[in-house]
Design a protein around this motif. Structure first.
Motif, PDB file in Angstrom:
ATOM      1  N   ARG A 309       0.821  -1.216   0.000  1.00 45.70           N
ATOM      2  CA  ARG A 309       0.000   0.000   0.000  1.00 45.70           C
ATOM      3  C   ARG A 309       0.852   1.263   0.000  1.00 45.70           C
ATOM      4  O   ARG A 309       0.472   2.285  -0.580  1.00 45.70           O
ATOM      5  N   THR A 598      -7.980  -4.685  16.559  1.00 42.41           N
ATOM      6  CA  THR A 598      -8.625  -3.442  16.982  1.00 42.41           C
ATOM      7  C   THR A 598      -9.612  -3.717  18.105  1.00 42.41           C
ATOM      8  O   THR A 598      -9.672  -2.980  19.104  1.00 42.41           O
ATOM      9  N   ASP A 640       0.429   3.462  12.764  1.00 40.75           N
ATOM     10  CA  ASP A 640      -0.230   4.357  11.804  1.00 40.75           C
ATOM     11  C   ASP A 640      -0.399   3.608  10.481  1.00 40.75           C
ATOM     12  O   ASP A 640       0.592   3.276   9.827  1.00 40.75           O
ATOM     13  N   PRO A 641      -1.622   3.328  10.057  1.00 44.49           N
ATOM     14  CA  PRO A 641      -1.811   2.563   8.812  1.00 44.49           C
ATOM     15  C   PRO A 641      -1.278   3.270   7.580  1.00 44.49           C
ATOM     16  O   PRO A 641      -0.994   2.620   6.571  1.00 44.49           O
ATOM     17  N   THR A 642      -1.100   4.593   7.643  1.00 36.13           N
ATOM     18  CA  THR A 642      -0.546   5.293   6.485  1.00 36.13           C
ATOM     19  C   THR A 642       0.956   5.070   6.350  1.00 36.13           C
ATOM     20  O   THR A 642       1.552   5.444   5.333  1.00 36.13           O
ATOM     21  N   TYR A 647      -0.975  -3.212   7.053  1.00 36.54           N
ATOM     22  CA  TYR A 647      -1.833  -3.185   8.241  1.00 36.54           C
ATOM     23  C   TYR A 647      -2.862  -2.070   8.148  1.00 36.54           C
ATOM     24  O   TYR A 647      -2.583  -0.958   7.688  1.00 36.54           O
ATOM     25  N   SER A 648      -4.061  -2.366   8.617  1.00 31.20           N
ATOM     26  CA  SER A 648      -5.102  -1.375   8.820  1.00 31.20           C
ATOM     27  C   SER A 648      -5.945  -1.831  10.007  1.00 31.20           C
ATOM     28  O   SER A 648      -6.139  -3.040  10.197  1.00 31.20           O
ATOM     29  N   THR A 650      -9.012  -1.613  10.265  1.00 28.65           N
ATOM     30  CA  THR A 650     -10.223  -2.209   9.706  1.00 28.65           C
ATOM     31  C   THR A 650      -9.826  -3.181   8.596  1.00 28.65           C
ATOM     32  O   THR A 650      -8.694  -3.168   8.105  1.00 28.65           O
TER      33      THR A 650
END
Length: 665
Positions: A309, A598, A640-642, A647-648, A650
């Motif tokens: 990503r 989460t 931090d998913p960014t 990883y996210s 959600t």
């Protein structure tokens, strides 16, 4: 011999079967006819990859539940599992029972674990390695694990057996464990007309030279099985082709009803070795016969495809949905995190440039088409299933909101977030079978009329053929689809125009306490080789849309659903070329929901969506340390998913149908 003769009186009952049922698949076992027998087939949900205390890596993680417990859990019963301290305090129960299960303990160590753990009157029981296996100290357990993997030929040394076998009879232990494995399967197989639950006699073949995963789950059709399993001790460095050859000798070439499948899993951790070019025609034919399906997802990651990503770059793909449940590393050392610290460099992230293409199943499917152009035979004709690979005797425990871990104490309670954050609850195997019996399910897997899910339970149908545009509105849609086409896993040949593809999906209904998630999109993934010999792929959205407004409430993870509850469509490939071999499969994406991590972070008072996540994590870690935890526990909740490639907080649960192959000739 097992005490199966008590079912002999059922022979006469076979004569009473309706002729249509007898013709639907071959019957190789004696049992009562199933009351629920559907010629258009029914979706049955199961798990074909489960470990119990008979497996070394389950037992040494303080897990004490055996195959009987695992089958009881699969049917909805409660079992007790170890907590993070190794004490047996956690009660676990699946949200919905399964229809079928296979316990697949590591055959290599049947006898050795038998000697090491079951009888203290045996001298081998007191060998230091055995004592370390039974230890309660986590570091002794991990040292024992390293010793076992070395004995299994997974490190530098060739496969060899423990010294405990020099002072105790491990061969006898092998036989005892194999017999107990069969007996547990028999005890829980419902042979009555209710057909409520199906088991399979099975084991895992555990090849992983240099920690490159080549594992297979070996599933037998009925009670006709070899006297002993084929293990790495039998194949050595001859590898999995030797497994297939010996399964022929010991099973399928015998003058009885013995039949068997081997199901590869975790090609994502195989270092590129799972789907090698066949070395000869025999290897090609054996792969096609023994391995009709591949396990596409389990708790050590998904193997469909891979997309970074951060770099906006994929492993021979531009499909952004391929970032789903990706493990950073490409080998079994990915589990080398203890007390929050990575203990081996081989567990670190492998860049796309160094990640083998054929670790990903979609790339193997595309390469199979290219190999066919060169040799005339495609060696990679594989359908899809999912499973859990539970080492906690918890088959089907793939629910994000009910995830107790799959590695005994090593991912129990807070250690799940601390040490196995990038793992997941695994998936499910789904078959379209006439009835819930061994023969019917096995036949469905053999013909690849199967699909994989990431743990939820949507219904997914996929056909190709000469199908009417209005088929979705027909009362006899399935009868027509079977009569005029082929289902998932099938083959179609020599057309003058695009086949008609029927895709019918219904959302997971969920349970009384937890409703299923709406569907966001239904996609068809196509792979082919173009006129220049270049492998291609394309993703078609055929129903739904990405920006449908669905999401989650970041405060409590409640879903905001605005998707589809069902979809049915007849679709044609707008880019179809009659002279291009190709494959097509369906992928169903659910609306976003919260990942297991989460949910567990929030339960500990750490919200990955909160601006003060880091301070919450410090507070939660201090509380965990006061209760016995070591090291940093909850900081991963605040990744931090960014800045993370895979990883996210959600995810989008999903399902993948087995492909349908188009042959130009």
């Amino acid at each position: 011999m097992m005490v199966f003769h008590r079912f002999g009186i059922l022979c006469l009952l076979l004569l009473t079967l309706p002729s249509t049922a007898k013709e639907s698949f071959e019957r190789t076992e004696l049992r009562e006819p199933c009351r629920d027998h559907q010629l258009t087939r029914q979706a049955l949900f199961g798990d074909l990859h489960v470990h119990t205390s008979y497996s070394f890596d389950s037992y040494l993680s303080s897990q004490r539940r055996d195959p009987w417990d695992a089958y009881r859990y699969a049917k909805g019963g409660a079992i007790i599992l170890p907590d993070a301290n190794g004490d047996q305090t956690i009660e676990a129960r699946i949200g919905r029972p399964l229809d079928f299960t296979a316990v697949t303990d590591h055959a290599e160590f049947f006898g050795q674990i038998n000697v090491c753990t079951l009888d203290d009157s045996k001298l081998g029981y007191w060998w230091p390695h055995c004592m370390m296996t039974r230890a309660s100290n986590i570091w002794l357990q991990l040292l024992a694990a390293n010793w076992w993997t070395d004995l299994g030929g997974q490190l530098e040394d060739p496969p060899s057996k423990s010294f405990a076998c020099s002072v105790s009879d491990c061969d006898k232990g092998d036989r005892e464990t194999w017999q107990q494995t069969q007996q547990a399967a028999e005890d829980h197989y419902d042979r009555s007309e209710e057909c409520g639950f199906t088991t399979f006699v099975a084991y895992e073949y555990t090849e992983a030279f240099d920690q490159n995963n080549m594992h297979r789950n070996v599933i037998f059709r009925n009670t006709e099985v070899p006297a002993m399993p084929v293990s790495v001790y039998d194949t050595g460095y001859d590898s999995f082709p030797s497994l297939w050859r010996q399964l022929r000798t010991r099973c399928t070439d015998q003058d009885n009803t013995c039949d068997v499948l081997s199901i590869p899993h975790n090609s994502n951790l195989a270092g590129g070795r799972m789907f090698r070019d066949p070395e000869n025609e025999r290897e090609t034919l054996d792969r096609l016969f023994f391995e009709p399906v591949v396990e596409l997802i389990q708790h050590k990651g998904a193997s469909e495809c891979r997309f970074d990503r951060l770099r906006k770059m994929g492993l021979d793909t531009i499909d952004e949905a391929c970032d789903f449940e990706q493990i950073p590393a490409d080998n079994l050392n990915m589990m080398g995190t203890v007390h929050g610290k990575v203990r081996t460099d081989r567990a670190l992230e492998v860049p796309l440039e160094q990640f083998a293409r054929r670790n990903m199943v979609r790339n193997a499917l595309k390469d199979g088409l290219k190999i066919k152009q060169q040799t005339g035979t495609n060696p990679f004709v594989m359908g899809f299933i999912g499973s859990t690979d539970s080492h906690s005797a918890a088959p089907g425990s793939a629910e994000e909101n009910n995830y107790v871990g799959h590695l005994g104490r090593r991912d129990a309670q807070y250690t799940n977030v601390q040490d196995h954050f990038f793992s997941n609850p695994g998936g499910l195997a789904v078959v379209w079978a006439e009835e819930n019996s061994r023969d019917s399910i096995f036949a469905a897997i053999r013909r690849k009329e199967t699909y994989a899910t990431s743990g939820t339970r949507p219904s997914l149908r996929f056909f190709a053929g000469d199908l009417a545009d209005e088929l979705c509105q027909s009362y006899d849609m399935l009868e027509q689809a079977y009569a005029n086409g082929v289902p998932m896993g099938g083959n179609i040949r020599g057309l003058n125009e695009s086949p008609d593809f029927l895709v019918s999906v219904q959302k997971d209904p969920g349970t009384q306490g937890s409703a299923g998630t709406d569907i966001q999109r239904v996609q068809i993934i196509k792979g082919w080789v173009d006129e220049n010999g270049v492998s291609r792929e394309q993703v078609f959205d055929i129903a739904g849309r990405k920006d449908n407004g669905a999401g989650i409430n970041p405060a409590n993870c409640e879903r905001v659903d605005q998707g589809m509850t069902q979809s049915c469509k007849v679709w044609r490939d707008p880019q179809f070329k009659v002279n291009e071999d190709s494959f097509y499969y369906v992928r169903v994406l659910e609306n976003p929901s919260c990942r297991w991590s989460t949910l567990q972070c929030q339960a500990a008072g750490v919200n990955p969506f909160a601006e003060n996540c880091a301070s919450q994590a410090e507070k939660a870690t201090a509380l965990a340390q006061a209760s016995g935890a070591t090291g940093d526990v909850y900081s991963k909740c605040c990744i931090d998913p960014t800045s993370a490639a895979f990883y996210s907080p959600t995810l989008q649960e999903r399902a993948w149908s087995s492909p349908i192959w188009y042959h130009s000739q």
